[in-house]
Design an enzyme around this catalytic site. Structure first.
Site, short mmCIF file in Angstrom:
data_model
loop_
_atom_site.label_atom_id
_atom_site.label_comp_id
_atom_site.label_asym_id
_atom_site.label_seq_id
_atom_site.Cartn_x
_atom_site.Cartn_y
_atom_site.Cartn_z
N SER A 156 0.85 -1.20 0.00
CA SER A 156 0.00 0.00 0.00
C SER A 156 0.89 1.24 0.00
O SER A 156 2.00 1.23 0.54
CB SER A 156 -0.87 0.01 1.26
N TYR A 168 -1.57 -1.23 10.40
CA TYR A 168 -1.72 -1.67 9.00
C TYR A 168 -0.50 -1.20 8.18
O TYR A 168 0.09 -1.99 7.43
CB TYR A 168 -3.02 -1.07 8.44
#
Ligand code: NDP
Length: 264
Positions: A156, A168
């Protein structure tokens, strides 16, 4: 373009969103795709049905990547579906942003939680799905993976852009470490290992806030150099490229696929 026809792929987290788009894209190239999912059987079956309707081949396999028996379940079902064929492409796509069993964390609020709101259980859950699972799925795939195979990990842009989602983002940072090292380890077999880092992507089932919050979609589009919202197919096309023979000389790389989001 790709010479991927007749090959096989395992795409984790392919029941919806980016993973489903990757599965559909590879299947459109003539790849037999194992559509892995965790909880959403109906979504996985929908992905498989859409592939078959388009003339492709796919089968669904379920395994909860947070569970201790995940690998045995996944690889037993994968072996059945491949029916003796080797695996050519592994896409480690499945991930969670927050703990799906914690209603508060799994809501939009969880996405912006500061360090004080993160529990150890949530942190461990995120790392087990986003880091431990791709590591050991890859390990278990190696004996099945044909020489000249492809491993693509989905990270990401949060590793580059300091948005919230701290656990995350940390998990994706750990995932990104895999590619260069594994590329060195597996290069003698012609296997390439790369990472794709999408920016915020228009995933209607997960990023509902993009459509629910007035101005969100326009604001996100304005953050990209290309001035639009990224689509799952934008990421799937890059996976197909890295999985193709044309990308045989690209390994160990991190490929940003964000439309130029928040460029410095
Ligand atoms: P989604 O949340 O829409 O889908 C996640 C997929 O992973 C689902 O198929 C889900 O299966 C599966 N999954 C989640 N937890 C588990 C588990 N414990 N066991 C097995 N499978 C599991 O994800 P996106 O499409 O949004 O994202 C796909 C990838 O792209 C992820 O790696 C994400 O980090 C990355 N990414 C996404 C961005 C975005 O804006 N969407 C931006 C940048 C990166 P099921 O539902 O059946 O449980």
């Amino acid at each position: 373009m790709t010479q991927t026809a007749g090959k096989t792929a395992l795409v984790t987290g392919a029941s919806r969103g980016i993973g489903a788009a990757i599965a559909r894209r590879l299947a459109a190239e003539g790849v037999l795709v194992a559509v892995h999912y965790g909880r959403c059987k109906a979504d996985a079956e929908e992905t498989v049905a859409s592939i078959e309707q388009a003339g492709g081949q796919a089968f669904a396999i379920r395994a909860d990547l947070a569970a201790d028996d995940a690998l045995d379940t996944l690889f037993s079902e994968l072996a059945t579906g491949l029916a003796g064929r080797p695996l050519n492409i592994l896409v480690n796509n499945a991930a969670i942003y927050a703990d799906p069993d914690d209603p508060a964390a799994a809501q939009a609020d969880g996405y912006v939680a500061g360090i004080s709101e993160v529990t150890q259980e949530e942190f461990d859950r995120i790392f087990s799905v986003n880091v431990r699972a791709p590591f050991f799925v890859t390990q278990r795939c190696l004996p099945l993976l044909a020489d000249g195979g492809r491993i693509v990990n989905i990270s990401s842009a949060v590793t580059r852009i300091a948005w919230p989602l701290l656990p995350y983002a940390m998990s994706k940072g750990a995932l990104e470490i895999m590619a260069p090292r594994l590329a060195n380890e597996l290069g003698h077999r012609g296997i390439t290992v790369n990472t794709i880092a999408p920016g915020i992507t228009d995933n209607t089932k997960t990023n509902t806030w993009l459509h629910d919050m007035p101005g969100a979609a326009e604001g996100v589009a304005a953050m990209t150099a290309l001035r639009r919202l990224g689509q799952p197919s934008d990421i799937a096309d890059v996976v197909a490229l890295l999985a193709s023979d044309e990308a045989r000389w690209v390994t160990g790389q991190l490929v940003d696929a964000s439309g130029g989001m928040a460029l410095a």
